[in-house]
Every structure is written in structure tokens, then in C-alpha cells.
Design a protein around this motif. Sequence first.
Motif, PDB file in Angstrom:
ATOM      1  N   PHE A  90       0.384  10.700  -2.057  1.00  0.00           N
ATOM      2  CA  PHE A  90      -0.201  10.718  -0.802  1.00  0.00           C
ATOM      3  C   PHE A  90       0.793  10.616   0.436  1.00  0.00           C
ATOM      4  CE2 PHE A  90      -4.437   8.274  -2.019  1.00  0.00           C
ATOM      5  CZ  PHE A  90      -4.938   9.849  -2.807  1.00  0.00           C
ATOM      6  N   ILE A  91       1.998  10.140  -0.068  1.00  0.00           N
ATOM      7  CA  ILE A  91       2.834  10.665   1.120  1.00  0.00           C
ATOM      8  C   ILE A  91       4.345  10.776  -0.298  1.00  0.00           C
ATOM      9  CG2 ILE A  91       2.570   9.281   2.597  1.00  0.00           C
ATOM     10  CD1 ILE A  91       3.790   6.738   1.514  1.00  0.00           C
ATOM     11  N   LEU A 110       0.871   7.266  -5.974  1.00  0.00           N
ATOM     12  CA  LEU A 110      -0.464   8.756  -5.769  1.00  0.00           C
ATOM     13  C   LEU A 110      -0.241   9.822  -5.395  1.00  0.00           C
ATOM     14  CD1 LEU A 110      -3.795   6.001  -4.646  1.00  0.00           C
ATOM     15  CD2 LEU A 110      -3.589   7.374  -7.130  1.00  0.00           C
ATOM     16  N   PHE A 139      -7.440   4.416 -10.199  1.00  0.00           N
ATOM     17  CA  PHE A 139      -7.150   3.817  -9.201  1.00  0.00           C
ATOM     18  C   PHE A 139      -8.876   2.857  -8.488  1.00  0.00           C
ATOM     19  CE2 PHE A 139      -7.123   4.411  -4.193  1.00  0.00           C
ATOM     20  CZ  PHE A 139      -6.377   3.714  -3.791  1.00  0.00           C
ATOM     21  N   ILE A 154       1.840   1.945  -3.757  1.00  0.00           N
ATOM     22  CA  ILE A 154       0.528   2.680  -4.308  1.00  0.00           C
ATOM     23  C   ILE A 154       0.229   4.292  -3.556  1.00  0.00           C
ATOM     24  CG2 ILE A 154      -1.778   2.397  -4.516  1.00  0.00           C
ATOM     25  CD1 ILE A 154      -1.519  -0.265  -4.439  1.00  0.00           C
ATOM     26  N   ASN A 155       0.749   4.289  -2.201  1.00  0.00           N
ATOM     27  CA  ASN A 155       0.563   5.502  -1.695  1.00  0.00           C
ATOM     28  C   ASN A 155       1.813   7.043  -2.424  1.00  0.00           C
ATOM     29  OD1 ASN A 155      -1.836   5.028  -0.336  1.00  0.00           O
ATOM     30  ND2 ASN A 155      -0.066   5.034   1.337  1.00  0.00           N
ATOM     31  N   THR A 186       0.724  -1.125  -0.117  1.00  0.00           N
ATOM     32  CA  THR A 186      -0.053  -0.372  -0.018  1.00  0.00           C
ATOM     33  C   THR A 186       0.646   1.048  -0.091  1.00  0.00           C
ATOM     34  OG1 THR A 186      -1.641  -1.109   0.797  1.00  0.00           O
ATOM     35  CG2 THR A 186      -2.105   1.106   0.923  1.00  0.00           C
ATOM     36  N   ASP A 245      -6.025  -1.301  -4.976  1.00  0.00           N
ATOM     37  CA  ASP A 245      -5.192  -2.067  -4.166  1.00  0.00           C
ATOM     38  C   ASP A 245      -6.186  -2.634  -3.606  1.00  0.00           C
ATOM     39  OD1 ASP A 245      -3.470  -1.982  -1.384  1.00  0.00           O
ATOM     40  OD2 ASP A 245      -4.479  -0.053  -0.858  1.00  0.00           O
ATOM     41  N   LYS A 249      -1.050  12.267 -12.293  1.00  0.00           N
ATOM     42  CA  LYS A 249      -2.781  11.612 -11.373  1.00  0.00           C
ATOM     43  C   LYS A 249      -3.249  11.386 -12.686  1.00  0.00           C
ATOM     44  CE  LYS A 249      -2.558  12.849  -6.787  1.00  0.00           C
ATOM     45  NZ  LYS A 249      -2.820  13.203  -5.737  1.00  0.00           N
TER      46      LYS A 249
END
Lengths: 264, 473
Positions: free
Chosen positions: A74-75, A72, A102, A68-69, A65, A181, A97
Motif C-alpha cells: 500500500f506504500i 501489502l 489479510f 503491514i502496509n 501498521t 492487523d 499478494k
Amino acid sequence: METTSTNEAVTNHAVNSPSQSRAMLAADNLTKRYEDGVLALDHVTFEVNQGHIYAMLGGNGAGKTTTINLFLNFIEPTEGEARINGIVTHKEPLRAKEKIAFVSENVMLYPNFTALQNLDFFARLGGQTGYSKDDYREVLLRVGLQEEAHNKRLKGFSKGMRQKCGIAIAILKDAPAILLDEPTSGLDPKAGFEFIRLLESLRDEGKAILMSTHDIFRARDIADTIGIMNQGRIVMQSQKSDIAGEDLEKLYMKYMAGYMEQVN
Amino acid sequence: MLKYIIEKELRDMISSTKFVVTFAICAVLILLAFYTGAQNYRVSQSQYQAAKTENLRQLEGLTDWIMVRNFRIFLPPEPLAALVTGISNDIGRSVTVQGRGELATQDSRFSDEPVFAVFRFLDLDFIFQIVLSLFAILFAYDAINGEKERGTLRLTFANAVPRAQYILGKIIGSFLALAVPVLLAILLGCLLLPLLGVHLNGDEWLRLGLMIFAGLLYFGVFLMLAVFISSLTHRTSSSFLLLLVIWIFSVLIIPRTAVLLAGRAVDVPSVDEIASQKNRLRSQLWSEDRKKMSEFKPTQNGDPQTMVSEFNKFMSEAADEREKKMNELASRLNEDRHNKQAVQEKLAFGLARLSPAAAFSMATTNLAGTSMDMKAHFLSEAQAYQKTYAEFMQSKTGMNIGGGAMVFRMRSGDGEEDVEKPIDAKELPEFNYAGLPLDRVVGAALPDLGILALFNLLFFAGAFVAFLRYDLR
């Protein structure tokens, strides 16, 4: 088996390194250390080309995960980079993006909206503003959601129905890459089977698909490349053809155990 | 992108059962507030007219202006007090005018009808301050962390959605979804006002418009605050609890504590203490005057009319002297009290303004003309009238009778009673109360409107910055 070491504990089965080709999805020495010092991802390198499915296998906390983050954005990575169609995600997240769809483990949409309203909103967010209601209905039927459910609010939907809406949203975005995910987690066998067939059709359309999963058998069934992850590292990476004759479950356990021994 | 997010937010809120139920209740409350406010206004109007008529009726049969005592003037009901009652029901609605001396208000609505003091009126101030602020929290406490808990935040930001546009869309969408139905209910109430017998003039419509604007600003404060707290926390239960605590402090604790602290910090002599000092001086002056009265000797011409006239002149001069001394003391004591009270009020209001609820309440009561200024303005109008009244009495009786006078009835020796004409009470100058002027009420409300706007800006900036750093996972 041909092995190429991308880090000490990795067995790489004839998989191109990101520097050798312009893949749709590429992780290049992707590393993430959290503020509390936990190393969630340790120099992970792989790539997924168009028309290919890459399955990341691994237990809880393996780093699937987190990967994947990072794709994306996200981090942000501590080291290395994730690229989508050559675009570095943490440098140009919005551009990156645009190229990706997703589907999460447990698709949760707006419960007060109908399936069609949810599709309309997320399609517009994904930059697709030209769809009609008939287009939405067509995609929902393609993913196996019965017509009588199209105008019903999401609050009454089962997990399988919501997953179908999730994949419909990904299809509508028509992005060249798809991240999944744990998409089949919690689905009944029939729904899981239908989902896998749908992924195959998307792959056949040329989508690059990166899927994290616990499900060894589905991964073996569908993936073109399988990466086994443990403690933030890819401990084995192999083309499907290279492991065709092998028992993937044994291989998985072998690499997990072997890696653990090496670590210990 | 912004448009889609606003549309989504509007649709998401409006399509929920929670929204339908909540705003049905809210609309009923608002319309009820307009209806009860209008009813109260009509009752107050008829009470006001009846009191004025009765006041003049009491003068019927009097044959000499010198016999007029305790003439009362009345505070006419303010139409906007129907919607924001403020202190209008707590202060006295009449003042007894004698021609001289200090004035005090008496006969408040709540002292006459204490049941209304127990169950206060439902007005727009209450609905906005308590009900709508809670609704804002109820709908926005999970604006961000709720999306995270549901998983829709991840799916949304898997798309090329700029965070700034998302939070802006969230705030605009939530505000529109919640404020528009409230506004519609208020506008409907406004349309009903003339039908319910409350006729507003141009200034009053403008003031009502500003009151609604203040309400929207206040509503915005709690909405922005809720989005801000929601962007700081990751669990909806945490944000709800935190917002509830902030609401209790803001609406219930801070305004009351501010008054309490100001009361402790600045010691204002009570009305009773001042009255006691004045009474002591008054008694002393009266006892001195009684002594002088006993020593009063008229000129020795034997004419009773001249004697009465001389005595009244003596009494008037004594009253003037007493009033002069009383006024000196009263003005000193009043000024001291007034100054201390001003410091206390300034401190109390300054501290209370830390709460948006207090700022809102002060803005709306100022605009409605039912703020703390209402009593002072009524008394100042009454003081001005007292001068006119005194001049009128002077013209009719040859003296200012506020200090007391003796009336002697002279009869002719033939046994026939003089036929005296009754006074015409309509000759008395009318008390025309001019409410607080528009520029003054707007000027008084502006700082609080500014504070509400500042709260909006602060919480908006807070929500914006917090969301830019928000962990979307």
C-alpha cells in the motif's frame, strides 16, 4: 539471553536474520519515511517461517501498521524491502499478494451482501474460483459463524461476526502467509479466545502468520516469536521459548522504557 | 478479475434499498414523461386540425379571392417534441401569409396557455439533465473513497488486483447498474408511444435512438466525474459536496451565465428597435403614396371597370415600389440583426458547451427538431409557401394583393343582384410543412455528442490516473 544487534537499540533473542534463510515473510532493513519527514519505520528486520506466528507488539504509532502496509505494498519502502516467499513486494506486488491473506483490525465487508456473497467475491479476488456454497458454509462454520447467519446481510453483523467472516476469507484464499492487523481488538473474551484457537490451527497447517497487536497476553499465548516495536524500530525480538519464564508485561515495559531512555 | 469486479458492483448497487427507491421514482418519472408527452402531442394534433379547419371556414362565403386576408398557416406538432419539448411551446405555431412582406410567428402554446409556462412539461431533457445526473452523483460520489472509508478497499487490494482493472470494473459496473434500469424504463415508454397515439416513422425512431444515446453519454459524464472526484478525495462528505457544487455550476449556472455574457458582449438590436425603424419608413412611404393616390387620374373613357382596373394596377405598382423599398431596409436591418444574433448565439453556445448539461440539451433538442433551428425553419418554410400563395393569388386576381387593393361591386341597372359564386377555399395550395431533414438534425447534434463523448473520455482518464495514484491505506 543471547543478543544479536540488528540495530543499536535492538535486543534480538536468537532470531534468524532474513539473509540466513528463505522465510515466508521477511522484512529486511525495512524503512519508511513519509513525505512530511516522519520516520515511521527505521531499518526493521525480521522474518516469519512457515508454521510460525510472529507477534508485533507496540503502542500506537510504533510502526506495526506501517509494516503491514509495506507487506501489502500500500506504500513503498524508502529503504530495504519486504518479501513474501522471496518475492519483493514493491517490485512484484501482484505476485507477492497471491501468497498472502489479510485480516484487518475491523473487518468491513459489503453490507448489502450476505456472508456467503462476501466470501464468494473475495475468494474469487483471491484467485479461488472453484469453491461451492457448501465449501463457504463449511469454512464459516469452522470459524464459528452460526448457520443462520450465512445468508444474512452483513449490515446486521457484530464486529465479532465480521471478524469471523474476515478470517474465513483468509482461510479460503489458502495463501501460505497471513497478515493480521490488530485482529482481536474490540472482540469480547470468548470471541478473542476462539479467534486465537483458530490462528493456532492455521499455524498447525503451516501458515506463516504476522500479527500486530496491543494485547501482550494474547501475543504471549500464541506467538512463536515476539517483536516489541517502538518509534518505528524493533527494540526487542525474542523466541517464545527464550522468554517463557519471564513476565512479558514487565519485559515490554522494560524495553519500552529502556529504549526511551536511550533515545532521550 | 474485471468480470468479478463488474459483477460485484452491479450486485452491490442493485441490492441496496437506495437503488430500488431511486429507480422506482426514476421509472415512474420516465413513464410519466412519455405519457404526458403523448397526451400533449394528441392535444396539439387536435388543436392543429381544429385551427386549420377554422382557418378555411373563415374563407367560407367569400366570393372573390381578392377578399382573402390574413390566411394563416400552422406548424404541425412534431412527434419527438412530445419527448423533448425544446422551444416548441415558446415559439408561435402559426404565420399569417399575405403574399408579400415579412413573416412572423404568432400564438405560441405558452402564450395561449400560460399555466404550462409556469409549470413546464416533464420531458426526457429535464429527466436526464436534472434527475438522472443527480442520481449518477448520488450513486457514484463514494465509488472509491467510500470503499476506503468502509475498509473494503484495503481488503480488496490485499489480493492480486491490478488497479487499472479495478477502476475499469468500478466504472463499467456502476454504469451498467444505473443505466440499464433507466434504459428499460425508456424502452417501455417507447413501446407505449404507438399505443398512446404517437406514431414515429423510421427517421424519427433513429433520432429517438440518438437522443437516448445522448442521454447515456450525459449520464456517463456525471458518473465518470463522480468516480473521478471520488478518486481525488479521501472523504465521502468532501466528494459529495464538491460534486454538488460542480453540478450546480454545470447544470444551472454555466448555461445561463453563457447567455448573459454573450448578451453583454454582442449588442443585438431588439425586434422593437427594428420594427420602429421599419414603421417609420412605412409611414413615410404611405404618406408619399397617399399623395400620389390623390393625384391619380384615370384615363378619360368613362368605363368604371377600366377605372377600377387602372386604379388597382396603380395601387399594385405603388405597393410593389413600397415593398421594394421596405424590403431593402428590412433586409439590411434583418441581415444586420441576424449577423449579430448569429455571433451572439455562437458565443453563447460556445461558452455554454463548457457545461455537459448545455451540450446534452443542444444535442437532444437538435435531434428532436425543437432546437433554435425550429423557428427559423418554420419561417423559411412559410416564406417558401408565401411565394406559392402569391403565385396562386396572382393567378386568381391578376395581382399580388398583399399590398392592399380596392374592391368595387358593380350592379346591373335592372335591380337584380348578381349571383356570385363563392370561392372554393380548397383550391388554395396546402402548406405542407417538411420538418428538418435527418442529415441536418444529426449533423447539428454531432458536435454536442462529440463534446459529451470528450467529457466522458476526460473524466474517465482523470479517474483512471487519480486511482492509479490513490492512497489505498
